[in-house]
Structure formats: structure tokens, C-alpha cells
Enzyme design. Structure first.
Site, PDB file in Angstrom:
ATOM      1  N   THR A  89     -24.329 -47.081  52.134  1.00 30.33           N
ATOM      2  CA  THR A  89     -23.665 -46.581  50.934  1.00 30.33           C
ATOM      3  C   THR A  89     -23.599 -45.061  50.990  1.00 30.33           C
ATOM      4  O   THR A  89     -22.561 -44.449  50.727  1.00 30.33           O
ATOM      5  CB  THR A  89     -24.415 -47.062  49.681  1.00 30.33           C
ATOM      6  OG1 THR A  89     -24.553 -48.480  49.775  1.00 30.33           O
ATOM      7  CG2 THR A  89     -23.674 -46.708  48.419  1.00 30.33           C
ATOM      8  N   LYS A 117     -41.903 -31.115  40.208  1.00 27.23           N
ATOM      9  CA  LYS A 117     -42.609 -30.141  39.364  1.00 27.23           C
ATOM     10  C   LYS A 117     -42.584 -30.545  37.901  1.00 27.23           C
ATOM     11  O   LYS A 117     -42.968 -29.765  37.036  1.00 27.23           O
ATOM     12  CB  LYS A 117     -41.952 -28.765  39.490  1.00 27.23           C
ATOM     13  CG  LYS A 117     -41.914 -28.192  40.884  1.00 27.23           C
ATOM     14  CD  LYS A 117     -41.298 -26.788  40.808  1.00 27.23           C
ATOM     15  CE  LYS A 117     -40.800 -26.273  42.135  1.00 27.23           C
ATOM     16  NZ  LYS A 117     -39.911 -25.116  41.954  1.00 27.23           N
TER      17      LYS A 117
HETATM   18  C1  NCD Z   1     -27.439 -53.418  48.939  1.00 25.96           C
HETATM   19  C2  NCD Z   1     -28.134 -52.650  47.824  1.00 25.96           C
HETATM   20  O1  NCD Z   1     -28.628 -51.553  48.043  1.00 25.96           O
HETATM   21  O2  NCD Z   1     -28.135 -53.179  46.737  1.00 25.96           O
HETATM   22  N1  NCD Z   1     -27.185 -52.611  50.045  1.00 25.96           N
HETATM   23  C3  NCD Z   1     -26.030 -51.893  50.078  1.00 25.96           C
HETATM   24  O3  NCD Z   1     -25.770 -51.040  49.256  1.00 25.96           O
HETATM   25  N2  NCD Z   1     -25.145 -52.232  51.039  1.00 25.96           N
HETATM   26  C4  NCD Z   1     -28.089 -54.679  49.285  1.00 25.96           C
HETATM   27  C5  NCD Z   1     -29.521 -54.690  49.692  1.00 25.96           C
HETATM   28  O4  NCD Z   1     -30.196 -53.664  49.745  1.00 25.96           O
HETATM   29  O5  NCD Z   1     -30.012 -55.790  49.977  1.00 25.96           O
END
Ligand code: NCD
Length: 360
Positions: A89, A117
Site C-alpha cells: 500500500t 514526546k
Molecule cells: C491488507 C491490510 O493491510 O489490511 N494488506 C494490504 O493493504 N494489501 C491485508 C493484510 O494485511 O492481511
């Protein structure tokens, strides 16, 4: 349809149902200002985003096209505030910003920021808004992005927020890329209608499922099957929405039966970072909720396999080479749909359409 978040008290706003919050988060032309949850996206807006993403990826194929895109938002800077682990992401948002010429800054470890802090989140976010024009935010707390959106809209430097994952609650841009992947995959298979979507894994604590389940209700006759061990079954809040919208659904632990009926199988990881007690998830028998060669043999020939990633062992490596495995392409789709969302947020959609019309 647009209402101003600056004109409503936080207590009043936060008590509204999600669909009633939506008008406060949109720009007058109906595109998101703040992107906080899936309920902000209807069929028309999803279509608009997917079209823009398709145009952007076509334009980006040539050097002149990529240069045109890079000129679009050179006057804006984005802050990536990620206080929870992330690779995909984070990187796809950075790439999306780069495609449009948006410069980025980041805080990923609050232990080395002033929060350590004792600075409040509100003050931190207002600090970011002094230097940046957009905040992309991932946090373990449910509702924090929403509160920060309200704080910013009520400050002297209102800037938009994009929720890149909020606790166990929502992950709206993941569901946008999931929808975009489904739209592209079913382009020649009758479109995203009259399909069966199978969700499998940790459906209780997986925020991607909550957001995607909602977005799918925008499409005609999409049945949703939730396959999980009982303690990890999907939340009643998700089912209540499906009931209210008259969407057919099924909760089951029979994965094999569900796979035979699937048009898409959406696998998820066990989200054990949310365990209340150590070893809580490990005590659940998840062995029947994995996708390997035996499951592949049951999957209809035109169905697809999705996963928001990261995966552990819920999809066997042997599945990767099957043409129905869509999870790697899903990631790349994420970069394009996030680029489209940022382009829309900053109002350069029309210029991109015009360029596409003239050159493609
Ligand atoms: C997901 C999340 O962070 O919710 N990952 C992502 O953004 N592709 C899914 C996960 O962490 O299992």
C-alpha cells in the site's frame, strides 16, 4: 450533494451512519475530497474511477504520455503517515504520487516523531498540513482517519486525507483495486454482475473484506459466500448491510463446496496481530481454509483467485503459475486506481480525459 465538514460538530458527525457521512466528504462535483470508507463510492463513481485508471495506464505506456502525467500535480506534496506495517500500500501510493508528479514525505515510525514526546495526533496531523497538501494515512485505530479529516477541515489549512487502512475497520483503496481487478477480469465474462464471490480466511478482523463486501453491493446480483472457521466468521455489521440491501449471502465452513460455485475466491491472511491473548489465533484450526492444488482442481475454469497480500501459507506457491491467480496483477491495478483517485482528488481528471481522447 456536498456538505461541508467544517459546518458540523464532531460529535454530531461521528454519530451519523456512514452513508449519511458521505455528503460531507465529497467535492461539489461528486468526487471524494476525503477518502475514508467504501460507502463513499457508488456504481457511477466506481465506473468513473476505473475509466480514468484505464486511461492513465494507457497514457503512461509512452515516454511523452508519462511526461504529460508527471506534469499534472507538480504543485502538490503528499505526506504518507503510516503507523502500521505496510509494503504494497505504501509503495503503490508513492508510485501513484510519482506518476502524477506529486512529491512525497513520510513518517512510518512514530517512535522517531514528536508523538514520542507526547504530541497529540491532532497536533501531529496539523503539523503535516503545514507542509503538505494531502495526507495518506494508515493507523491501527478505527476511526482515526475520520477524526483527522474533521480536524483538518476545521483548521485554517484544510487538506484532504486518504485512508490507507484504519484498524480492523476499513481499507477503502484496497477495495477500489479489488473492484478494478474484478471489472477487468470479467470484462469478457459478462461484466461484474450475476457472479458469486467467495471470501475465505479471517473475515472477522480483515478490513479489506469489510470494504469490498460493501462495494460489491453496488453491482447487480453478486452473491457473497463467507467461508471461515466460526471464531473468525464475518462480522454481523457486514451481514446487516447485505440484508438491508437484499444481497444474497451465505456463511459456511465448507470451502470446497463454495469453490465449485465461485467466480472469484478472495483469500485472506489470519490477522493474528489483533489477538487479545497470545496464541489465540494459533489455537483455531484453519487447515481447511487454504488454497492449494486440490482447491485449484475444483475451481471453475473462468474463475479467479484474489488476495490483498501479504500471504502466508493460505495460498500454496504452486497456485501462482495458474492463469486464474490474479493477486500479482491485483497489486499493479492498485497503483493505477490510486493514481486515478489522487488525480480526481486534485481535480485533473478532465485534462487526462482530453489528453486520452486526442492521443488514443
Ligand atoms: C491488507 C491490510 O493491510 O489490511 N494488506 C494490504 O493493504 N494489501 C491485508 C493484510 O494485511 O492481511
Amino acid at each position: 450533494m456536498s456538505k461541508r465538514l467544517a459546518n458540523i460538530a464532531w460529535e454530531t458527525f461521528s454519530a451519523l451512519p456512514l452513508t449519511e457521512k458521505t455528503p460531507y466528504l465529497m467535492q461539489p462535483d461528486g468526487v471524494p475530497y476525503h477518502t475514508l470508507f467504501a460507502q463513499q463510492f457508488d456504481y457511477a463513481l466506481l465506473d468513473q474511477l476505473a475509466t480514468l485508471a484505464n486511461e492513465i495506464r494507457a497514457i503512461a505506456k509512452t515516454r511523452v504520455g508519462a511526461e504529460f502525467l508527471r506534469q499534472q500535480v507538480t504543485h502538490k506534496r503528499a505526506m504518507l503517515y503510516f503507523s502500521q506495517p505496510s509494503s504494497r500500500t505504501f509503495l503503490s501510493f508513492v508510485s501513484a504520487c510519482q506518476i502524477l508528479g506529486v512529491q512525497t514525505g513520510e513518517v512510518r515510525d512514530t517512535a522517531i516523531s514528536s508523538e514520542f514526546k507526547g504530541e497529540s495526533r491532532e497536533d501531529s496531523v496539523r503539523t503535516f498540513s503545514s507542509y503538505f497538501d494531502l495526507i495518506i494515512m494508515r493507523t491501527p485505530e478505527k476511526g482515526l482517519a475520520e477524526h483527522m479529516a474533521w480536524v483538518l477541515s476545521n483548521s485554517d489549512r484544510p487538506i484532504p486525507i486518504i485512508n490507507a487502512g484504519s484498524g480492523q475497520d476499513q481499507h477503502p483503496t484496497q477495495s477500489l483495486l479489488d473492484i478494478y481487478t474484478l471489472l477487468r477480469s470479467f470484462e469478457r465474462g459478462g461484466g461484474l454482475r450475476d457472479k458469486t464471490m467467495v471470501f475465505c480466511g479471517d473475515l472477522l478482523r480483515g478490513r479489506t473484506v469489510r470494504s469490498l463486501s460493501y462495494l460489491l453491493t453496488n453491482y447487480p446480483n453478486i452473491r457473497q459466500i463467507f467461508v471461515a472457521p466460526e471464531p473468525l466468521q464475518v462480522g454481523t455489521d457486514v451481514l446487516a448491510i447485505l440484508e438491508q440491501k437484499g444481497v444474497p449471502f451465505l456463511r459456511t465452513d465448507n470451502f470446497h463446496a463454495a469453490i465449485r460455485e465461485a467466480d472469484a475466491v478472495y483469500m485472506t491472511r489470519i490477522q493474528d496481530e489483533w489477538d487479545n491473548a497470545k496464541g489465540e489465533s494459533a489455537a483455531i484450526d484453519t487447515s481447511r481454509f487454504k488454497f492449494g492444488p486440490a482447491e485449484l482442481a475444483l475451481l471453475p475454469p473462468r474463475a479467479i483467485i484474489m488476495h490483498p497480500l501479504p500471504r502466508r501459507d493460505e495460498i500454496a506457491l504452486a497456485v501462482d503459475s495458474d492463469p486464474r491467480a490474479m493477486y500479482w496483477r491485483q497489486m499493479r491495478n492498485g497503483m493505477w486506481i490510486r493514481t486515478a483517485l489522487i488525480a480526481m482528488t486534485f481535480g485533473c481528471e478532465k485534462r487526462i480525459h482530453d489528453y486520452f481522447r486526442h492521443n488514443h
